[in-house]
Design a protein around this motif. Structure first.
Motif, PDB file in Angstrom:
ATOM      1  N   ALA A  87       0.829  -1.206   0.000  1.00  0.00           N
ATOM      2  CA  ALA A  87       0.000   0.000   0.000  1.00  0.00           C
ATOM      3  C   ALA A  87       0.867   1.261   0.000  1.00  0.00           C
ATOM      4  O   ALA A  87       0.539   2.250  -0.663  1.00  0.00           O
ATOM      5  N   ALA A  88       1.987   1.223   0.730  1.00  0.00           N
ATOM      6  CA  ALA A  88       2.875   2.388   0.795  1.00  0.00           C
ATOM      7  C   ALA A  88       3.522   2.676  -0.557  1.00  0.00           C
ATOM      8  O   ALA A  88       3.829   3.834  -0.874  1.00  0.00           O
ATOM      9  N   GLN A  89       3.729   1.624  -1.375  1.00  0.00           N
ATOM     10  CA  GLN A  89       4.311   1.808  -2.699  1.00  0.00           C
ATOM     11  C   GLN A  89       3.324   2.421  -3.683  1.00  0.00           C
ATOM     12  O   GLN A  89       3.711   2.917  -4.744  1.00  0.00           O
ATOM     13  N   TYR A  90       2.028   2.396  -3.330  1.00  0.00           N
ATOM     14  CA  TYR A  90       0.992   2.895  -4.236  1.00  0.00           C
ATOM     15  C   TYR A  90       0.111   3.907  -3.499  1.00  0.00           C
ATOM     16  O   TYR A  90      -1.109   3.789  -3.463  1.00  0.00           O
ATOM     17  N   GLU A  91       0.761   4.901  -2.912  1.00  0.00           N
ATOM     18  CA  GLU A  91       0.035   5.906  -2.129  1.00  0.00           C
ATOM     19  C   GLU A  91      -0.954   6.694  -2.972  1.00  0.00           C
ATOM     20  O   GLU A  91      -1.992   7.143  -2.472  1.00  0.00           O
ATOM     21  N   GLN A  92      -0.655   6.891  -4.263  1.00  0.00           N
ATOM     22  CA  GLN A  92      -1.512   7.706  -5.121  1.00  0.00           C
ATOM     23  C   GLN A  92      -2.699   6.923  -5.691  1.00  0.00           C
ATOM     24  O   GLN A  92      -3.599   7.506  -6.287  1.00  0.00           O
ATOM     25  N   ALA A  93      -2.700   5.608  -5.501  1.00  0.00           N
ATOM     26  CA  ALA A  93      -3.762   4.782  -6.072  1.00  0.00           C
ATOM     27  C   ALA A  93      -5.068   4.979  -5.315  1.00  0.00           C
ATOM     28  O   ALA A  93      -5.088   5.096  -4.094  1.00  0.00           O
ATOM     29  N   GLU A  94      -6.161   4.999  -6.054  1.00  0.00           N
ATOM     30  CA  GLU A  94      -7.482   5.100  -5.430  1.00  0.00           C
ATOM     31  C   GLU A  94      -7.925   3.741  -4.899  1.00  0.00           C
ATOM     32  O   GLU A  94      -8.540   3.651  -3.832  1.00  0.00           O
ATOM     33  N   LYS A  95      -7.630   2.682  -5.644  1.00  0.00           N
ATOM     34  CA  LYS A  95      -7.976   1.330  -5.240  1.00  0.00           C
ATOM     35  C   LYS A  95      -6.952   0.376  -5.845  1.00  0.00           C
ATOM     36  O   LYS A  95      -6.622   0.477  -7.025  1.00  0.00           O
ATOM     37  N   ILE A  96      -6.432  -0.528  -5.016  1.00  0.00           N
ATOM     38  CA  ILE A  96      -5.437  -1.495  -5.472  1.00  0.00           C
ATOM     39  C   ILE A  96      -6.106  -2.861  -5.589  1.00  0.00           C
ATOM     40  O   ILE A  96      -6.668  -3.368  -4.614  1.00  0.00           O
ATOM     41  N   THR A  97      -6.078  -3.435  -6.770  1.00  0.00           N
ATOM     42  CA  THR A  97      -6.600  -4.789  -6.955  1.00  0.00           C
ATOM     43  C   THR A  97      -5.480  -5.772  -6.653  1.00  0.00           C
ATOM     44  O   THR A  97      -4.417  -5.716  -7.267  1.00  0.00           O
ATOM     45  N   LEU A  98      -5.712  -6.655  -5.691  1.00  0.00           N
ATOM     46  CA  LEU A  98      -4.686  -7.606  -5.266  1.00  0.00           C
ATOM     47  C   LEU A  98      -5.160  -9.037  -5.537  1.00  0.00           C
ATOM     48  O   LEU A  98      -6.154  -9.495  -4.980  1.00  0.00           O
TER      49      LEU A  98
END
Length: 204
Positions: A87-98
């Protein structure tokens, strides 16, 4: 799940695949015989067990990125900590699909074991979790990346976790610098043909 892989690249909605694998730490009990002209190196069949390590790997196939974390254990707390790092690597993402499998530690309760309730809820809400089907872990691209890591880097006897960490991170950096991507070709239409036995048959 295959429809997830069809989504176009989107920095605000990245698709991340995650997997983990144990690595047995092994040392030699007898000194190996090095290679010489016309002769391959020789290793004794006996070895000494030195414990276990666990390798977490996450990759973003459309961006050619991956990240690795090597831990001493594979607990719910370790998994929750790795997800926090993603999550810290994608701070600008609105939603991360994992994309991940259904391991018993891969659940909301793991966040609440490691973090205060407010942080656990906020972290959980940042993700859309997509699970591979039972007996279908091969559909996870992170498993492919783990196989590459194994074949290129860790497919030998290593006796301490620090060496595993250093070599895995070095491999990660090389792969990322090459911007190595995965061209996924297996689509839903292919699944309906190759896995036809799993689809219901309707009698007219």
């Amino acid at each position: 799940m295959l429809d997830v892989y069809k989504r176009p690249f989107d920095q605000l909605h990245p698709i991340i695949c995650m997997d983990e694998s144990p690595k047995q730490l092994i040392s030699e009990t007898r000194k190996p015989i090095p290679a010489s002209p016309g002769r391959s190196a020789k290793y004794d069949y006996e070895y000494k067990r030195c414990g276990m390590a666990n390798i977490f790997l996450a990759c973003e196939p459309l961006a050619g990125k991956r990240m690795i974390k090597v831990t001493e254990r594979r607990t719910a707390l370790d998994w929750a900590g790795f997800i926090e790092e993603i999550a810290a690597q994608y701070e600008q993402a609105e939603k991360i699909t994992l994309v991940m499998d259904n391991l018993n530690t891969h659940k909301a309760g793991s966040f609440y074991e490691k973090f205060p309730p407010e942080k656990a809820k906020a972290l959980w809400d940042r993700f859309e979790f997509v699970h591979t089907p039972k007996h279908g872990s091969w559909l996870n691209i992170a498993e492919i990346e783990l196989n590459v890591l194994w074949g290129q880097c860790l497919n030998r006897r290593i006796d301490d976790i620090e060496t595993v960490r250093k070599e895995a991170v070095a491999w990660q950096d090389i792969r990322n610098n090459k911007n190595a991507k995965v061209n996924w070709q297996f689509a839903t239409a292919d699944a309906r043909v190759k896995l036809s036995r799993l689809y219901p048959t309707l009698n007219s």
